[in-house]
Design a protein around this motif. Structure first.
Motif, mmCIF file in Angstrom:
data_model
loop_
_atom_site.group_PDB
_atom_site.id
_atom_site.type_symbol
_atom_site.label_atom_id
_atom_site.label_comp_id
_atom_site.label_asym_id
_atom_site.label_seq_id
_atom_site.Cartn_x
_atom_site.Cartn_y
_atom_site.Cartn_z
ATOM 1 N N GLU A 72 39.998 40.231 43.450
ATOM 2 C CA GLU A 72 39.447 40.130 44.801
ATOM 3 C C GLU A 72 39.773 38.776 45.419
ATOM 4 O O GLU A 72 39.954 38.662 46.631
ATOM 5 C CB GLU A 72 37.933 40.345 44.763
ATOM 6 C CG GLU A 72 37.557 41.760 44.345
ATOM 7 C CD GLU A 72 36.072 41.912 44.133
ATOM 8 O OE1 GLU A 72 35.405 42.432 45.044
ATOM 9 O OE2 GLU A 72 35.576 41.502 43.056
ATOM 10 N N ILE A 102 32.475 39.352 41.059
ATOM 11 C CA ILE A 102 33.763 39.436 41.741
ATOM 12 C C ILE A 102 34.871 39.247 40.707
ATOM 13 O O ILE A 102 34.672 38.596 39.676
ATOM 14 C CB ILE A 102 33.910 38.389 42.872
ATOM 15 C CG1 ILE A 102 33.688 36.974 42.358
ATOM 16 C CG2 ILE A 102 32.956 38.698 44.016
ATOM 17 C CD1 ILE A 102 33.924 35.890 43.420
ATOM 18 N N LEU A 111 39.616 43.293 51.838
ATOM 19 C CA LEU A 111 38.258 42.738 51.837
ATOM 20 C C LEU A 111 37.977 41.888 53.070
ATOM 21 O O LEU A 111 36.805 41.604 53.370
ATOM 22 C CB LEU A 111 38.042 41.886 50.582
ATOM 23 C CG LEU A 111 38.259 42.610 49.250
ATOM 24 C CD1 LEU A 111 38.117 41.635 48.087
ATOM 25 C CD2 LEU A 111 37.281 43.772 49.087
#
Length: 257
Positions: A169, A195, A232
């Motif tokens: 991420e 994450i 994202l």
């Protein structure tokens, strides 16, 4: 002083550098090598379709909004490039063939085929040089006063590359110069949990990188290069969420050096 070819840009073209000024005494200087998407009027569309210009080959998707959100949260300056990396890639040595890509991720860039030396020099002078000089000028007062502000380079990466799904991420890139801050940032993000953090993933900081080595390595300026996955940060809500995560991690990492 660097010589610019501002006359190469038309009066209707945006300036090559955009800056969100610092709103406080932040220890961070945010930069975005690939935040811009503009193409000078004289180059038309570079022969690239609108669909391809919306892809990662033209800019780091989401980075402009991410950088603006981070600047607000940190009271930091955000210096970013206005023009597409297809016009000239400001994170490449201007002498490199990759600075004006003839092909990007399998897509032919018609307007970049067989570029004459004078044309390449004009793009460098009008766009690449002013951007790099703006960063240099922003750093200079800190060096003169002996302060060690942190250079934070913001990038984003596509979720899938050449058929490979990228699980990370956020990635922390480092390699060379004073890596202490980057390593501290990596430790903070990994300890946070929840994450998926890449250590020099999905890219490594290597010889292709230009901006961070140019400004941070020779003077041992603390730095970190951050990559966030594009899906994202494709909208303002995602940009604000990740700006909050990154701002918190930057602040925590700074307290460790």
């Amino acid at each position: 002083m660097a010589q610019y070819r501002i006359d190469w840009l038309s009066p209707d073209d945006p300036p090559p550098v955009a800056t969100v000024p610092a709103a406080g005494d932040s220890p961070f200087l945010l930069i975005g090598d690939h935040a811009g998407i503009a193409v000078p009027a004289r180059l038309g569309s570079l022969g690239v379709s609108a669909a391809d210009m919306a892809r990662h080959i033209a800019c780091d998707i989401g980075v402009r909004g991410l950088g603006e959100a981070l600047a607000r949260m940190l009271g930091a300056a955000f210096i970013h490039q206005s023009y597409s990396r297809l016009v000239i890639d400001c994170n490449r040595d201007p002498r490199s063939p990759e600075a004006i890509p003839a092909v990007s991720d399998g897509t032919l860039i018609p307007g970049n085929q067989a570029i004459a030396p004078d044309e390449a020099a004009a793009r460098i002078a009008a766009i690449h040089n002013p951007y790099q000089d703006a960063i240099k000028q922003a750093i200079a007062p800190d060096k003169a006063m002996g302060n060690a502000r942190v250079l934070v380079s913001l990038h984003s990466f596509t979720p899938i590359m050449q058929g490979f799904e990228r699980p990370w991420e956020i990635g922390v890139l480092h390699g060379g110069g004073d890596e202490r801050f980057a390593i501290a940032m990596l430790d903070v993000l990994q300890a946070r949990g929840g994450i998926v953090v890449g250590d020099n993933e999905p890219y490594r900081m290597d010889g292709t990188d230009h901006t961070v080595p140019r400004h941070a390595f020779a003077t041992a300026m603390p730095y970190v290069e951050i990559e966030v996955r594009q899906d994202l940060i494709g909208d303002p809500a995602g940009q604000d969420r990740w700006a909050g995560i990154i701002a918190e991690a930057l602040t925590a990492a700074f307290s460790r050096i």
